[in-house]
Design an enzyme around this catalytic site. Structure first.
Site, PDB file in Angstrom:
ATOM      1  N   ARG A  60       0.822  -1.213   0.000  1.00 41.28           N
ATOM      2  CA  ARG A  60       0.000   0.000   0.000  1.00 41.28           C
ATOM      3  C   ARG A  60       0.854   1.260   0.000  1.00 41.28           C
ATOM      4  NH1 ARG A  60      -2.220   2.109   4.426  1.00 41.28           N
ATOM      5  NH2 ARG A  60      -2.089   0.128   5.558  1.00 41.28           N
ATOM      6  N   TYR A 113     -14.884  18.179 -15.277  1.00 42.28           N
ATOM      7  CA  TYR A 113     -15.154  16.749 -15.286  1.00 42.28           C
ATOM      8  C   TYR A 113     -16.269  16.449 -14.292  1.00 42.28           C
ATOM      9  CZ  TYR A 113     -14.527  11.840 -14.025  1.00 42.28           C
ATOM     10  OH  TYR A 113     -14.732  10.516 -13.725  1.00 42.28           O
ATOM     11  N   ASP A 184      -6.468  20.163 -13.733  1.00 45.78           N
ATOM     12  CA  ASP A 184      -6.721  18.871 -14.361  1.00 45.78           C
ATOM     13  C   ASP A 184      -6.238  18.975 -15.801  1.00 45.78           C
ATOM     14  OD1 ASP A 184      -7.810  16.664 -15.691  1.00 45.78           O
ATOM     15  OD2 ASP A 184      -9.559  16.591 -14.382  1.00 45.78           O
ATOM     16  N   LYS A 209      -7.236   8.020 -19.680  1.00 45.11           N
ATOM     17  CA  LYS A 209      -7.499   8.651 -20.972  1.00 45.11           C
ATOM     18  C   LYS A 209      -6.251   8.625 -21.872  1.00 45.11           C
ATOM     19  CE  LYS A 209     -11.557   9.695 -19.159  1.00 45.11           C
ATOM     20  NZ  LYS A 209     -11.451   9.421 -17.714  1.00 45.11           N
TER      21      LYS A 209
END
Length: 388
Positions: A60, A113, A184, A209
């Site tokens: 983790r 978004y 972003d 993307k």
């Protein structure tokens, strides 16, 4: 950071971005070393004694497969520190929003978004922050909302309206107001613009993307040159468990290798299609920053390297006509998401959380790498078939 990654980040400025996508994140050039980094599938790592900063310790906290991707993304964005890969774009968004103090003020584009907006609205409803939405293309209006703000969120071009923000001016104004700036950069990618160089503090990506580029992984990433901010983001990732799978990260780095070629092709096609769509009798309006009469053209030309591969059109006849266009398509794929090798199209208001200011008849086109003539022929026949 490893010695190899430090060396890569120091010398990245001497290489063109389309070289960096291929050369970055490679293993050391030792005899018989692989040319590609391996996938390391392990939930834990050997260790004795006190766990100190930099130890892998547990899956983790760290994984060797993350390192090459995080170093490559930092090189592309011009960051002084490796990026941080997350389980999804929204996990990266969540980490960035965690930098806002409890009850703090977030200024965000009204067109962003959908997941970012929905998350911000949910946090505002819980009283965890105050949300101010703005027309990000109106620099003066944004400046007027920065008083007392803790964070300015930028998207440019915006999703799905393709508005262009004056990034450097807004970053400067936000800093003068005492606010952090997050951008972003999913639509533009670091090949199109590098927000850190314009004064932005943190850059967020949906790796799903253009970076990964093949519609087969879900990942996100955050990049910053601030040791303090990166440390906070790393703690958030570790404590909230928003970690990426090593195989997905390996696939993402493999996708990055062809990003320059993919975007060169899709961007050229997008410009060609946008010009033709402007002349189509079934199309009411076209937004694409590469069009000379687009409201954001001058600003995009000044601050971007290329105009991207996303087009937004409004179909005559309203939402019903737009749905008919979707139904008549044979090559374009009706699906959400963007940035893959295949061309995708979607009526954005089919999502109930999309803002009311997004027109019902708006179609968002993510242009892929297919033959441009084939893409146009399919669009043209579908627009005609809709009989609008």
């Amino acid at each position: 950071m490893t010695d190899a990654s430090s060396r890569d980040l120091q010398h990245a400025e001497h290489l063109a971005p389309d070289t960096v996508v291929v050369s970055a994140g490679r293993p050391p050039r030792d005899h018989d070393a692989p040319v590609n980094p391996p996938v390391v599938l392990s939930s834990t790592f050997f260790g004795r004694g006190e766990v100190v900063q930099g130890d892998r310790a547990y899956g983790r906290y760290s994984n060797p497969t993350w390192d090459p991707f995080e170093e490559t993304l930092a090189e592309l964005e011009g960051a002084a520190l490796p990026g941080l890969v997350f389980a999804s774009g929204l996990a990266a968004v969540s980490a960035a929003l965690s930098l806002i103090p409890s009850g703090g003020v977030l200024v965000m584009p009204r067109h962003s978004y959908q997941g970012s907006l929905a998350m911000a609205e949910q946090l505002a409803q819980r009283g965890e922050l105050q949300l101010r939405t703005v027309d990000i293309a109106d620099t003066d209006a944004v400046r007027a909302q920065l008083g007392g703000a803790d964070m300015l969120w930028l998207e440019s071009p915006t999703n799905p309206m393709l508005e262009i923000a004056e990034v450097e001016a807004l970053a400067s104004a936000a800093h003068q107001a005492g606010a952090l700036v997050v951008a972003d950069n999913t639509f533009s990618t670091p090949l199109g613009q590098r927000p850190l160089a314009a004064g932005v503090d943190v850059v967020v990506h949906s790796v799903t993307k253009y970076l990964a580029g093949h519609s087969d992984v879900v990942l996100g990433a955050v990049v910053t040159s601030s040791e303090e901010l990166r440390s906070k983001l790393l703690v958030h990732r570790s404590l909230h468990g928003a970690i990426a799978g090593p195989f997905e990260t390996w696939l993402a780095l493999r996708g990055v290798r062809t990003m320059a070629l993919r975007i060169e092709r899709s961007q050229a096609t997008a410009g060609e299609l946008a010009r033709k769509l402007q002349q189509h009798p079934a199309v009411e309006a076209v937004r694409y920053p590469g069009l000379p009469d687009d409201p954001g053209h001058a600003r995009a030309a000044a601050q971007m390297d290329g105009f991207g591969s996303i087009i937004a059109i409004q179909v005559k006849g309203g939402g019903a006509a737009a749905d008919k266009v979707i139904d008549a398509l044979r090559l374009w794929l009706p699906a959400t998401s963007l940035g893959g090798v295949e061309s995708l199209i979607e009526r954005r208001r089919r999502h109930v959380n999309e803002p009311d200011s997004v027109p019902e008849n708006l179609l968002r086109l993510s242009v892929g790498i297919e033959n441009p003539a084939d893409l146009w022929a399919d669009l043209d026949q579908a627009l005609i078939a809709a009989d609008v």
